[in-house]
Structure formats: structure tokens, C-alpha cells
Design a protein around this motif. Sequence first.
Motif, short mmCIF file in Angstrom:
data_model
loop_
_atom_site.label_atom_id
_atom_site.label_comp_id
_atom_site.label_asym_id
_atom_site.label_seq_id
_atom_site.Cartn_x
_atom_site.Cartn_y
_atom_site.Cartn_z
N PRO A 189 0.84 38.34 75.20
CA PRO A 189 0.52 37.56 74.00
C PRO A 189 -0.87 37.92 73.46
CG PRO A 189 1.40 36.15 75.73
CD PRO A 189 1.12 37.48 76.35
N GLU A 190 -1.01 37.84 72.18
CA GLU A 190 -2.28 38.16 71.53
C GLU A 190 -3.25 36.99 71.65
OE1 GLU A 190 -3.93 39.02 66.97
OE2 GLU A 190 -1.79 38.79 67.39
N ALA A 191 -4.50 37.30 71.94
CA ALA A 191 -5.53 36.26 71.94
C ALA A 191 -5.83 35.86 70.51
CB ALA A 191 -6.80 36.79 72.62
N GLN A 192 -5.81 34.55 70.24
CA GLN A 192 -6.05 34.05 68.89
C GLN A 192 -7.11 32.96 68.93
OE1 GLN A 192 -1.83 33.11 68.04
NE2 GLN A 192 -2.01 34.50 66.30
N ASN B 25 -1.88 31.58 73.44
CA ASN B 25 -2.68 32.44 72.56
C ASN B 25 -4.12 31.91 72.45
OD1 ASN B 25 0.30 32.46 70.92
ND2 ASN B 25 -0.62 34.44 71.35
N ARG C 14 -3.87 36.22 82.45
CA ARG C 14 -3.27 35.18 81.62
C ARG C 14 -3.62 33.81 82.21
NH1 ARG C 14 1.30 33.20 84.36
NH2 ARG C 14 2.04 34.55 86.05
N ASP D 20 3.49 33.18 68.08
CA ASP D 20 2.04 33.07 68.22
C ASP D 20 1.60 31.67 67.79
OD1 ASP D 20 2.26 33.09 65.46
OD2 ASP D 20 1.52 35.13 65.23
N THR E 165 0.25 29.61 69.74
CA THR E 165 0.56 28.71 70.85
C THR E 165 -0.69 28.42 71.68
OG1 THR E 165 1.06 30.44 72.46
CG2 THR E 165 2.84 29.78 70.97
N HIS F 35 4.02 27.85 75.14
CA HIS F 35 4.27 29.27 75.40
C HIS F 35 4.82 29.96 74.17
CE1 HIS F 35 3.61 29.79 79.71
NE2 HIS F 35 4.13 28.61 79.90
N PRO F 36 4.43 31.23 73.93
CA PRO F 36 5.11 32.01 72.88
C PRO F 36 6.59 32.17 73.23
CG PRO F 36 3.09 33.11 73.59
CD PRO F 36 3.35 32.00 74.57
#
Length: 350
Positions: A99-102, A139, A157, A134, A136, A127-128
Motif C-alpha cells: 500500500p502507498e503511504a499517504q 495508508n 507495515r 487507498d 485507509t 485495510h485497502p
Amino acid sequence: MPERTEFDDDEDEYTGTQDGETGEGTRQRWSVPDDAGGQRLDKALASGLPGLSRSRVQALLEKGCVQDGTGRTVTDPSMKVKPGQTFDVFIPEAEPAQPEAQDIPLDVVYEDEDVLVIDKPAGMVVHPAAGNPDGTLVNALLAHCGDSLSGIGGVRRPGIVHRLDKDTSGLMVVAKNDRAHHALTEQFSGRTLSRTYQALVWGVPSPREGRIEGNIGRSSTDRKKMAVVTGGGKHAATRYRVVRSFGTALALVECTLETGRTHQIRVHMAHIGHPIVGDPLYGKGRAGRAGGKHASALPEPDRERFVGFPRQALHAVGLTFRHPATGETVRFQAPLPTDIKDLSDFLESL
């Protein structure tokens, strides 16, 4: 995601490194103390090497990341160790999470190098997944924690120990390393991690304090819903008490989970005839509308404020667990969020 380890491809590269950091991970050398003699290898290594849970040690053994003092690869977790024996353990670098860090704001209640306690807002998925790729909690945690995540099962993670539904708000604890994740998961399984919720429900439960017990399984009439079932399902028990009643129409109840099943509080409260206000799945009464007969006890001009509440009025207000590093019992509280508090305050004014 499989763990990446160059050691699987090149034993000589591993054997020739020095203790400490390598380009691909960390090597740790450990000698069996006298009091660990006769123990299983996986248990002894997990006890002797900080930051590694027993399940993580087992995964490293399976991947050939452990050698004895002669340089022989050891893969049997049940091997009995002897005092003075030496083992080299190669711990690959944690892989980046998929998952992408946001950069999503989080309400952080507590944080240290092992755990993070957050107050999750309503509307945030944990969770994604399909439909929520995303935005989430995962993220947001990846961006917030950054390099402080040392890897859960070899992947960088956050360790999600328990979940809250998308539209349920409140406290969650997250592990930042493998050992913390293992310790908290054991507490969750052993029912020593305590979670307390408050909910605004239709009607006033009687008795005002009690225990709801009933196996929860998939509903036979609607596969999207869970239900209390007479056959099959999983054992579930919820303790409740009425904190405040508002005439006969509504009550603020506090619920403590003895088990952790999907939609447990929502299902159990609906099962005893007191569904949670705003619950889109379990909140319709026998009349086919939200609140059922209880809604009619509210003054007509004010009824829609509760009938049309846009999410289940359920909030995780309390969380108690043993800190995975110190063993100390820690307790956290989160006040009701604004939307549920506004409903409660409005009822007080009627």
C-alpha cells in the motif's frame, strides 16, 4: 508478500559478513545460556533475540536464515538446543509495504517505539481492499510511522491487531514491530486485551445491565449480514449496561466485548431488540423503518434527527492491554465524537 532474502541465493555472502548491519539485513549471533538448554530452537531464539516473535523465528528457519556454529543451515524449529551452542540468524531488511503511504491526518492518542494508539474517525476503512484501494488507516499509518516500522513478518507495515468497521469510530492499537504484534495478538486471542464501546440504541434495554450470549454466523436470509444463529457460527458474548436512558425512545449503553466477532455489538444489540441508531444493516425495526416502535416515542419534529443519522452511533471509548515491552497494564479513553455527543446533548435538552 513473500520475504526477500539474498541469503537464500548466496550462502557464502551471508557467512562472510560480520555481526551487525549488512547490505541486505542484519545478522545476529546468539549463544544458548545454561537456563535455555533443552528448549526448542524456535522458542529459545524468540526469547533470546529482542524484536523477534516465535512465528517470525519459524519463518526465518523455514527460509534457511539460521545457521549453527559450524555454518550448517538449520531449519527444524523443534530441535533441542544445548547450553553454549551458537547460532547465527540473518534477518532480511523489511520489504516496503505494497500500500502507498499517504499523508492523512491521524488522531494519535499515544505512541512509542512499539505501539501506536489512535482514535479512528468514522468513515475511514482500516485495510485497502476492492472498492477502497487507498485513503485507509494503513495508508495513513505508513506515512505517519515511516522508518519507525521495523517490519511485521518481514514486511514494513503496521501490525493491525483488531479492526473497527468503516463507520465505527474510536480506539485502536497498532503494533510497530514483530514482537509487539505477536504479544498483542496473543492478548487478543486470550481475551486479555479489553475493549469498551458506547452506543446510542433504540429503546431502553431491560434489565439495564446484562450479558448477551449467542453464536454469530452468516445470516441465512441476507449474506451481507451476520446474525445470532442456532446452529454453527462462532461463540460470542457481550456485556452491556445502560449509562443513560432518554425516556423510552433511546439509551446510551456501554458494551464490553468478551469475544471479537464480525459486527458483534451491532448484531447482539439488534438481537435483543435494541439496534444501534443509524445502523444501515441492523437498525430497522419490525415496522421496516429505522427505530421501529421506539422512534414513535420521539416528538415528531425531532424524530428525523435520529432516524436519519448517517452511520451507526457506535464508538470504541476504552482500550486496556499489557504493554508488549514493559508488561505494564495501560489504559486509554476516548470521548464520544462530536456527531454522537451532539445527539446525546440534544436528547438531554428535550
